[in-house]
Design a protein around this motif. Structure first.
Motif, PDB file in Angstrom:
ATOM      1  N   ALA A 172       0.849  -1.057   0.137  1.00 43.68           N
ATOM      2  CA  ALA A 172       0.063  -0.456  -0.116  1.00 43.68           C
ATOM      3  C   ALA A 172       0.782   1.431   0.517  1.00 43.68           C
ATOM      4  O   ALA A 172       0.797   2.135  -0.798  1.00 43.68           O
ATOM      5  N   VAL A 173       2.036   1.014   0.611  1.00 44.83           N
ATOM      6  CA  VAL A 173       2.464   2.112   1.031  1.00 44.83           C
ATOM      7  C   VAL A 173       3.735   2.828  -0.517  1.00 44.83           C
ATOM      8  O   VAL A 173       3.692   3.786  -0.945  1.00 44.83           O
TER       9      VAL A 173
ATOM     10  N   VAL B 200       2.269   1.500  -3.833  1.00 48.94           N
ATOM     11  CA  VAL B 200       1.341   1.769  -4.129  1.00 48.94           C
ATOM     12  C   VAL B 200       1.509   3.825  -4.358  1.00 48.94           C
ATOM     13  O   VAL B 200       1.206   4.412  -5.537  1.00 48.94           O
ATOM     14  N   ARG B 201       1.058   4.182  -3.230  1.00 47.22           N
ATOM     15  CA  ARG B 201       0.442   5.355  -2.892  1.00 47.22           C
ATOM     16  C   ARG B 201       2.048   6.245  -3.162  1.00 47.22           C
ATOM     17  O   ARG B 201       1.368   7.452  -3.431  1.00 47.22           O
ATOM     18  N   TRP B 202       3.013   5.901  -2.859  1.00 49.64           N
ATOM     19  CA  TRP B 202       3.995   6.971  -3.290  1.00 49.64           C
ATOM     20  C   TRP B 202       5.085   6.358  -4.091  1.00 49.64           C
ATOM     21  O   TRP B 202       4.993   7.856  -4.826  1.00 49.64           O
TER      22      TRP B 202
ATOM     23  N   GLY C 212       3.782   4.448  -7.227  1.00 48.51           N
ATOM     24  CA  GLY C 212       2.791   4.547  -7.892  1.00 48.51           C
ATOM     25  C   GLY C 212       1.493   2.818  -8.485  1.00 48.51           C
ATOM     26  O   GLY C 212       2.167   1.734  -8.525  1.00 48.51           O
ATOM     27  N   PRO C 213       0.679   2.380  -9.213  1.00 50.80           N
ATOM     28  CA  PRO C 213       0.038   1.632  -9.364  1.00 50.80           C
ATOM     29  C   PRO C 213       0.620   0.172 -10.200  1.00 50.80           C
ATOM     30  O   PRO C 213       1.533   0.883 -11.188  1.00 50.80           O
TER      31      PRO C 213
ATOM     32  N   GLU D 129       4.203  -2.074  -7.098  1.00 50.99           N
ATOM     33  CA  GLU D 129       4.891  -2.792  -6.032  1.00 50.99           C
ATOM     34  C   GLU D 129       4.828  -4.601  -6.688  1.00 50.99           C
ATOM     35  O   GLU D 129       6.385  -5.162  -5.612  1.00 50.99           O
TER      36      GLU D 129
END
Length: 124
Positions: free
Chosen positions: A111-112, A114-116, A118-119, A122
């Motif tokens: 989640a971190v 993806v948040r910082w 981008g999708p 990960e």
């Protein structure tokens, strides 16, 4: 009667252990309550080899006594009761907290990222 060398070695070992524990800021009652909490908390531990269980048990007792003493000093004024309770509770729930961290940290890390970043970043 015991030999003088056996008695001397035992006295030196006890003195060295007491010196190390006092330099770390641990007193015997805090260590005892961490030992009690770790003993009860063993029921939550996963199956492991005997050697690893001994090493993990000693690490849990010492680390929880240190962290409990530090938490009590930071947040509760360092009172004896707060040191003992913090060390015992930390040692009691140590294995549950580690297993929770092992299951939840990968999802949190994704989640971190993806948040910082981008999708799609990960999974390389």
């Amino acid at each position: 009667m015991a030999e003088i060398t056996t008695t001397a070695v035992g006295a030196v070992a006890a003195g060295a252990g007491a010196t190390i524990l006092s330099s770390l800021g641990l007193d015997p009652p805090t260590l005892f309550w961490a030992l009690v909490g770790a003993t009860v908390g063993l029921s939550f531990a996963p199956a492991m080899s005997r050697f690893r269980a001994v090493v993990v048990f000693l690490a849990v007792v010492l680390s929880c006594a240190l962290i409990g003493a530090w938490l009590a000093q930071q947040y509760y004024g360092g009172g004896m009761l707060s040191r003992h309770v913090a060390a015992c509770v930390l040692a009691l729930f140590f294995h549950l907290l580690v297993s929770l961290a092992q299951t939840k940290l990968p999802a949190l890390w994704d989640a971190v990222v993806v948040r910082w970043v981008g999708p799609g970043a990960e999974k390389p």
